[in-house]
Each structure stands twice: as structure tokens, then as C-alpha cells.
Design an enzyme around this catalytic site. Structure first.
Site, PDB file in Angstrom:
ATOM      1  N   ASP A  81       0.834  -1.490  -0.231  1.00  0.00           N
ATOM      2  CA  ASP A  81       0.049   0.137  -0.041  1.00  0.00           C
ATOM      3  C   ASP A  81       0.671   1.400   0.205  1.00  0.00           C
ATOM      4  O   ASP A  81       1.554   1.380   1.165  1.00  0.00           O
ATOM      5  CB  ASP A  81      -0.713  -0.259   1.135  1.00  0.00           C
ATOM      6  CG  ASP A  81      -2.347   1.454   1.199  1.00  0.00           C
ATOM      7  OD1 ASP A  81      -2.077   1.678   0.344  1.00  0.00           O
ATOM      8  OD2 ASP A  81      -2.320   1.586   2.284  1.00  0.00           O
ATOM      9  N   GLY A 178      -7.125   8.138   8.285  1.00  0.00           N
ATOM     10  CA  GLY A 178      -7.668   8.579  10.111  1.00  0.00           C
ATOM     11  C   GLY A 178      -8.563   8.284  10.455  1.00  0.00           C
ATOM     12  O   GLY A 178      -9.825   8.512   9.171  1.00  0.00           O
TER      13      GLY A 178
END
Ligand code: 13P
Length: 282
Positions: A81, A178
Site C-alpha cells: 500500500d 485516519g
């Protein structure tokens, strides 16, 4: 079994669902995510981002992820990723990852296209798939940067598809990495336009904090891969904390079980929302 991400996303396109791509940092998370996928008969993607290699070195966790995928009873792709350097991307391919992301979202489009094509040429040698990103998803994978969201321009997506032929395309539609500071308002108008103008499977980053309704709408509008990282880490941590608080941890192996359980519960919840359960055999 270890599979190519391209195959998983093509099947998701046919079945109109999204595959969960779960970030992992240790063996317990790998085992918990695979346990959920096996129980639900779901194809999944295991991933780790380049910024996380400080804590989980690729040379160590990479082979573990590949081995766990090979050993699984459901199709599992192993994905690198947010690849930032060719050095680590090549290492992931060498270890046996079946897809890599090149994140050139911070670059001018021309430069992003050029670099993505260089990564595609490298990945082709291994038969691996490539994901790229255009526009800019907010935040950063390790929370170290407060990158502003820059929504994808549909015309850029068309050009990017034509000039790279990339296997999966991450787009920015108001999503961010997040925990969100306020409820995310996804730009479904942009998603619908990009989906109607392109054929490439689309990827949604910043899955943590997006509502189940929005996930479902995304999975019905061309999003074929959804990245979940923070929710996994937070659930593992809170499960361990609760287990300590209620006195159910008496020694190291109880701690290990609590970690597996946290990752398992989080993956299970998301797989059911994404609609990828019972799709392993189709
Ligand atoms: P979250 O940490 O918001 O779940 O984002 C995950 C992600 O997009 C990883 O690339």
C-alpha cells in the site's frame, strides 16, 4: 490461496460488491483478518503501507503475509500500500506480493503517469497488479501529515486510464486517512462521473469512519476495493484494553488471543457491509 488482486477486483465488478483491503502490522492481525474471511467465505486483500515498515519490516512481515495467504481457504491478495520508492516496491514484488500501489498523487499528472508506467513495467515481470492514485486523499497513512483533500477530476481519471491501463485506481472524493475530525461528506457526484467514464476498478482509501450507508453506496458505484487501516489498529487496541480491564488476560497468550479477536471482529463487520461475504467461490 494467494491470488492476483486483478482477478479479485474483476469478480467484484461482475458481482457489484467491494473487497476489503485490511492493513496489518503483525501476525495476530493477519490471522484475525483471515479467520473472518474464511468464516464468511469472503475474498480479501492483506496490505501494508511503506510508511509502516519502520515498525513492521517488509523483509519480515512480507513473507508472513504471503505464507498466510497461501495457507488460507479463501482467495487472498497481498498488496503493498502507498508505495513511494521503487526500492521497496521491487522488494515487495520479489517477496511475492500480488499487487503494489504506486502513490504519485502528490505529483503533477504527467509525472504521476510516467512513474506509474515505470512501476507497471516492473510489476509485469512478476505478473502482479498495480494500483495508482489521482487527486489526493486527505491525511497520511501514519497520521504524520495533514494532507488536504484534493478531489479527483474526472477528466484526469479518463486520461490516466488511457495512458497507463492501471489495474486499480484510487480516487479522492472527500475521503481521508485516519479518524475523521467531522463526518465525511463524500462527493458521490464525482464518483458517479468517474465510474461512468472509466472501466478501471476504483479504490476508496480512508475507510475508517465512513458510514455503512456510504460504504454500500460506494460499492454500488464502482468502488471495488476499500482500504481499512486505523479501524483495525484501534479495534485491536481497544479489545486488548477491555480484556485487561475485565480480567480476562492472564499471561501472554491471552493477550495474543485478544489481538486476533480484535482484528477478526473488525474485518467481519466490514466484510458484511461491503457485501463480499460468500463470494469466495463465485
Ligand atoms: P484508514 O486508516 O482511514 O482506514 O485508511 C486506510 C487506507 O486508506 C490505507 O491506505
Amino acid at each position: 490461496m494467494l491470488v492476483n488482486m486483478k482477478t479479485l477486483l474483476e469478480k467484484a465488478e461482475e458481482g457489484n460488491y467491494a473487497v476489503g483491503s485490511f492493513s496489518v502490522a503483525n501476525m495476530e492481525m493477519v490471522l484475525g483478518v483471515i479467520k473472518a474471511a474464511e468464516e464468511l467465505g469472503a475474498p480479501i486483500i492483506l496490505q501494508i503501507a511503506e510508511v509502516r515498515l519502520k515498525q513492521s519490516p517488509l523483509e519480515v512481515i512480507g513473507p508472513l503475509m504471503v505464507a498466510a495467504a497461501k495457507n488460507a481457504k479463501v482467495p487472498v491478495a497481498v498488496h503493498f500500500d502507498h508505495g513511494k520508492t521503487m526500492e521497496k516496491i521491487k522488494l515487495a514484488l520479489e517477496i511475492g506480493f500480488t499487487s503494489v500501489m504506486y502513490d504519485g498523487s502528490h505529483l503533477p499528472l504527467d509525472e504521476n503517469i510516467k512513474m506509474t508506467n515505470a512501476v507497471i513495467a516492473e510489476a509485469e515481470k512478476y505478473g502482479a497488479a498495480v494500483e495508482a492514485e489521482i487527486g489526493c486523499v486527505g491525511g497520511s497513512e501514519d497520521g504524520s501529515e495533514d494532507i488536504a483533500i484534493n478531489c479527483t477530476k474526472p477528466e484526469d481519471a479518463v486520461r490516466f486510464e488511457n495512458e497507463t491501463g492501471v489495474d486499480a485506481l484510487a480516487i479522492a472524493i472527500g475521503n481521508a486517512h485516519g479518524n475523521y475530525k467531522s463526518t465525511p461528506k463524500l462527493r458521490f457526484d464525482i464518483l458517479e462521473t468517474v465510474d461512468s467514464l472509466t472501466k478501471t476498478p476504483l479504490v476508496l482509501h480512508g475507510g475508517t469512519g465512513i458510514s455503512p450507508e456510504d460504504f454500500v453506496r460506494c460499492s454500488k458505484t464502482g468502488i471495488r476495493k476499500i482500504n481499512i487501516a486505523t479501524a483495525t489498529f484501534d479495534t485491536v487496541e481497544s479489545t486488548v484494553r477491555e480484556a485487561y480491564n475485565n480480567g480476562s488476560i492472564n499471561g501472554y497468550y491471552d493477550l495474543q488471543s485478544a489481538e486476533v479477536e480484535g482484528a477478526y471482529n473488525n474485518a467481519k463487520k466490514h466484510i458484511l457491509i461491503f457485501g463480499s461475504d460468500n463470494k469466495a467461490k463465485e
